[in-house]
Write an enzyme that holds these catalytic residues in place. Structure first.
Site, PDB file in Angstrom:
ATOM      1  N   ASN A 230       0.800  -1.204  -0.110  1.00 17.86           N
ATOM      2  CA  ASN A 230       0.011  -0.009  -0.001  1.00 17.86           C
ATOM      3  C   ASN A 230       0.771   1.347  -0.079  1.00 17.86           C
ATOM      4  O   ASN A 230       1.693   1.119   0.561  1.00 17.86           O
ATOM      5  CB  ASN A 230      -0.988  -0.240   1.162  1.00 17.86           C
ATOM      6  CG  ASN A 230      -1.858  -1.034   1.071  1.00 17.86           C
ATOM      7  OD1 ASN A 230      -2.130  -1.789   0.147  1.00 17.86           O
ATOM      8  ND2 ASN A 230      -2.234  -1.795   2.414  1.00 17.86           N
TER       9      ASN A 230
ATOM     10  N   HIS B   4       5.662  -0.586  -2.777  1.00 16.94           N
ATOM     11  CA  HIS B   4       5.287   0.237  -3.735  1.00 16.94           C
ATOM     12  C   HIS B   4       5.532   1.940  -3.639  1.00 16.94           C
ATOM     13  O   HIS B   4       4.727   2.612  -4.201  1.00 16.94           O
ATOM     14  CB  HIS B   4       3.784  -0.075  -4.352  1.00 16.94           C
ATOM     15  CG  HIS B   4       3.645  -1.635  -4.716  1.00 16.94           C
ATOM     16  ND1 HIS B   4       2.480  -2.134  -4.758  1.00 16.94           N
ATOM     17  CD2 HIS B   4       4.634  -2.309  -5.245  1.00 16.94           C
ATOM     18  CE1 HIS B   4       2.764  -3.618  -5.331  1.00 16.94           C
ATOM     19  NE2 HIS B   4       4.147  -3.505  -5.635  1.00 16.94           N
TER      20      HIS B   4
ATOM     21  N   CYS C 279      14.469  10.209  -4.819  1.00 20.01           N
ATOM     22  CA  CYS C 279      15.308  10.527  -6.009  1.00 20.01           C
ATOM     23  C   CYS C 279      15.436   9.232  -6.588  1.00 20.01           C
ATOM     24  O   CYS C 279      15.779   7.945  -6.203  1.00 20.01           O
ATOM     25  CB  CYS C 279      16.883  10.909  -5.409  1.00 20.01           C
ATOM     26  SG  CYS C 279      18.057  10.835  -6.620  1.00 20.01           S
TER      27      CYS C 279
ATOM     28  N   CYS D 234      22.136  13.976  -4.434  1.00 16.48           N
ATOM     29  CA  CYS D 234      23.044  13.498  -5.536  1.00 16.48           C
ATOM     30  C   CYS D 234      22.924  14.416  -6.824  1.00 16.48           C
ATOM     31  O   CYS D 234      23.508  14.139  -7.586  1.00 16.48           O
ATOM     32  CB  CYS D 234      23.070  12.199  -5.666  1.00 16.48           C
ATOM     33  SG  CYS D 234      21.454  11.755  -6.517  1.00 16.48           S
TER      34      CYS D 234
ATOM     35  N   GLY E 137      -5.100  -9.033   3.857  1.00 13.37           N
ATOM     36  CA  GLY E 137      -5.899  -8.227   2.751  1.00 13.37           C
ATOM     37  C   GLY E 137      -5.281  -8.340   1.408  1.00 13.37           C
ATOM     38  O   GLY E 137      -5.238  -7.048   0.683  1.00 13.37           O
TER      39      GLY E 137
HETATM   40 ZN   LIG Z   1      19.753  11.414  -5.093  1.00 10.57          ZN
END
Ligand SMILES: [Zn+2]
Length: 265
Positions: free
Chosen positions: A121, A138, A146, A170, A207
């Site tokens: 979820n 997910h 990033c 970065c 679930g």
């Molecule tokens: Zn980064």
């Protein structure tokens, strides 16, 4: 038909059995799916009332479209052409609160009955309920990530109106943490989830219909490695035949009852 546990001796005794399996297990991992979120009023993506059933499935190449034109993607997301299903989901997410099942999961981790929670979820409700040792495979709709270094930033309740600045760590491209169609599961979270599954001698699927890969694959890996499989789901699923015990209940009813059984001395 779901009934409450006080009036159903069969459900009560099954909860007792699950508690006893958990007590005997060395490393128990929970895998949660859309059923948990639905109980907090968040519509599922697939199925009869699913967002994709109502509004159509989004393009399967969403991630590569985003990578080709991130600014265009953000502009489209923040103007009036926004997808109807995203609007409905955004409203539901804004109003959603964790339910008793989320808090019970947090409690089970706290007392050491559960070692970790892997969730499919994106609503962040497990985190809000205080679930420690959480892997959101997910992603989390309330975070940005990033794509290069996986650094994540929490967004409060505000949805950004413009493409976010490059990554502060970065300089890489920043997107919603939520995994898009065609996007690989972020390597860091997938590695951690796989390590948990490899250690598990007991897995509870809650679930989830176990149809979305690679999350569902983790459950089959656990089964093949000999883990005891338990299911908590109001309906039968593809997993049912793999499970030692399938409890036909919602998470909101079953998990508090399970936590209570685990803390009964
Ligand atoms: Zn980064």
């Amino acid at each position: 038909m779901i009934t409450t546990f006080e009036h159903n001796p069969d459900l009560r005794s099954q909860v007792g059995e699950i508690a006893s399996i958990l007590r005997q297990s060395d490393h128990t991992v929970a895998m949660t799916g859309a059923g948990m979120s639905v109980e907090s009023g968040i519509p599922p993506f697939s199925g009869t009332d699913g967002l994709w059933t109502k509004y159509g499935t989004p393009p399967m190449d969403g991630y590569s479209r985003f990578r080709k034109d991130p600014i265009g993607w953000w502009n489209r997301r923040t103007n009036e052409k926004i997808d109807a299903h995203i609007m409905e989901l955004r409203d539901a997410l804004k109003n959603a609160r964790p339910h008793a099942g989320h808090f019970a999961l947090a409690g089970m981790v706290q007392i050491g009955a559960l070692n970790s929670v892997i969730t499919q979820n994106i609503d962040g409700l497990d985190e809000k309920a205080g679930v420690d040792k959480l892997f959101e495979i997910h992603g989390n709709r309330q975070k940005l990530r990033c794509v290069d270094c996986n650094d994540r930033v929490l967004l409060a309740d505000v949805v950004p109106l413009f493409a976010p600045d490059p990554c502060g760590v970065c300089g890489g491209l920043v997107k919603f943490d939520t995994v898009m169609f065609g996007e690989p599961i972020p390597e860091d979270v997938m590695r951690s989830a796989r390590a948990e599954i490899d250690r598990a001698d007991c897995v509870i699927a809650i679930g989830t219909s176990a149809t979305v890969r690679p999350a569902s694959g983790l459950l089959w890996i656990a089964k093949a490695a000999g883990a005891t499989m338990i299911e908590i789901n109001p309906s039968e699923t593809k997993l049912t035949s793999l499970c030692e015990l399938s409890l036909r209940s919602t998470a909101g009813l079953a998990l508090p009852a399970l936590l209570e059984a685990l803390t009964d001395t």
